[in-house]
Design an enzyme around this catalytic site. Structure first.
Site, PDB file in Angstrom:
ATOM      1  N   GLN A 105       0.717  -1.334  -0.024  1.00  0.00           N
ATOM      2  CA  GLN A 105       0.166  -0.112   0.122  1.00  0.00           C
ATOM      3  C   GLN A 105       0.874   1.368  -0.260  1.00  0.00           C
ATOM      4  OE1 GLN A 105      -3.284  -0.260  -0.514  1.00  0.00           O
ATOM      5  NE2 GLN A 105      -2.839  -2.283  -0.794  1.00  0.00           N
ATOM      6  N   HIS A 106       1.249   1.520  -1.184  1.00  0.00           N
ATOM      7  CA  HIS A 106       2.277   2.585  -1.517  1.00  0.00           C
ATOM      8  C   HIS A 106       1.780   4.117  -0.780  1.00  0.00           C
ATOM      9  CE1 HIS A 106       4.509  -0.114  -3.908  1.00  0.00           C
ATOM     10  NE2 HIS A 106       3.244  -0.355  -4.727  1.00  0.00           N
TER      11      HIS A 106
END
Length: 314
Positions: free
Chosen positions: A237-238
């Site tokens: 989940q950048h």
């Protein structure tokens, strides 16, 4: 302690949506605006998605429409194979009727109008931020910090080429300008975000609630699996990691470094040069290195489930 005012510059984008939801759900930050930029998909989609998310989350904030492509380069390439043609992997939100403000002037206005210094969280290509720096340099110097999702360091460098992360690669000239500007920067690169993996099983409170946030997050997480990933796999989940670092600085640790961006190399365009020894220049960036993964997952689950409950009650 008062909430930290932030503006998110974004190209929604699956993981951008989770990041915006996390900011909206967190009392530690005061989300003052969203500004769209082309990146994951084209600007008509990213701006429309940003406005639709603002509607879903009932955010009384302005939404800006910024750059439709890189500063100078024209060989741009969007990523429908990852985010779908519309950016949300085919999950449609109601079309917003909001009016858009011009994106870069909106950034400047929000900075100037704030009594406290603004933190800007760019989670897409840095084109809007470079334009702010170029067109409103004195205003840009009032920014408290840029917390950037982009680049890569040490053991993980690239996801679009062996050495370049997508946000930096998309407009390396803009990124080089921003890193050279002198405002404090936190870089949340792939070396950190690849630690911040999340699957449905890590969000039990959210998916037990069954509300509108759970519905869209479920669709968005499933969207990654359109590219052949196991449905039970945890995906990085950048963008929400960058927002999480503003909300809770203990989510990751950083090291000071000199960071520059390669914007002329034939094979290395978009590479972030991370010089921890600072032999190439004075430290200009705090680089995220170690993520407290369980703390991050718990933050996402607790905040998004609370947001879901509040939207169901209204």
């Amino acid at each position: 302690m008062s909430a930290r005012p932030i503006v998110i510059d974004t190209d929604p984008g699956i993981d951008d949506a989770l990041a915006i939801m996390l900011a909206a759900a967190s009392p530690e930050v005061d989300l003052r605006g969203l500004v769209a930029v082309a990146g994951n998909v084209g600007l008509p989609y990213t701006s429309g998605n940003a406005a639709a998310l603002a509607d879903l989350l009932r955010l009384d904030i302005p939404v800006g429409k910024g750059a439709s492509g890189p500063l100078w380069r024209r060989d741009i390439d969007f990523t429908p194979d990852v985010h779908g043609e519309d950016g949300f992997a085919g999950h449609s939100l109601p079309v917003s009727t909001r009016s858009f403000e011009p994106g870069v002037p909106l950034l400047a206005r929000l900075i100037e109008e704030s009594a406290d210094p603004i933190t800007i969280v760019p989670i897409g290509p840095l084109t809007n931020i470079a334009m702010l720096v170029n067109e409103y340099p004195e205003t840009a110097r009032k920014v408290e910090r840029f917390v950037i999702m982009g680049g890569g360091a040490f053991d993980v460098l690239g996801n679009v080429t062996p050495v370049a992360e997508f946000n930096i690669w998309f407009d390396p000239d803009a990124a080089a300008r921003v890193f050279a500007f002198g405002v404090p920067i936190t870089m949340v690169g792939l070396n950190a975000t690849h630690q911040a993996t999340v699957a449905r099983k890590h969000l039990p409170r959210l998916f037990a609630s069954g509300g509108p946030v759970a519905e869209i997050v479920g669709h968005l997480l499933a969207g990654y699996h359109n590219v052949g990933v196991d449905m039970e796999a945890a995906m990085p989940q950048h963008d929400s990691l960058a927002v999480a670092g503003v909300i809770d600085p203990d989510v990751f640790t950083t090291v000071p470094a000199f960071v520059d961006v390669e914007n002329v190399g034939r094979l290395t365009s978009g590479m972030t040069l991370v010089d921890r020894a600072c032999e190439s220049g004075e430290p200009n960036c705090d680089v995220a290195v170690k993520v407290d993964v369980e703390r991050f997952r718990d933050l996402l689950d607790s905040r998004l489930s609370a947001l879901d409950a509040s939207l169901r009650q209204d």
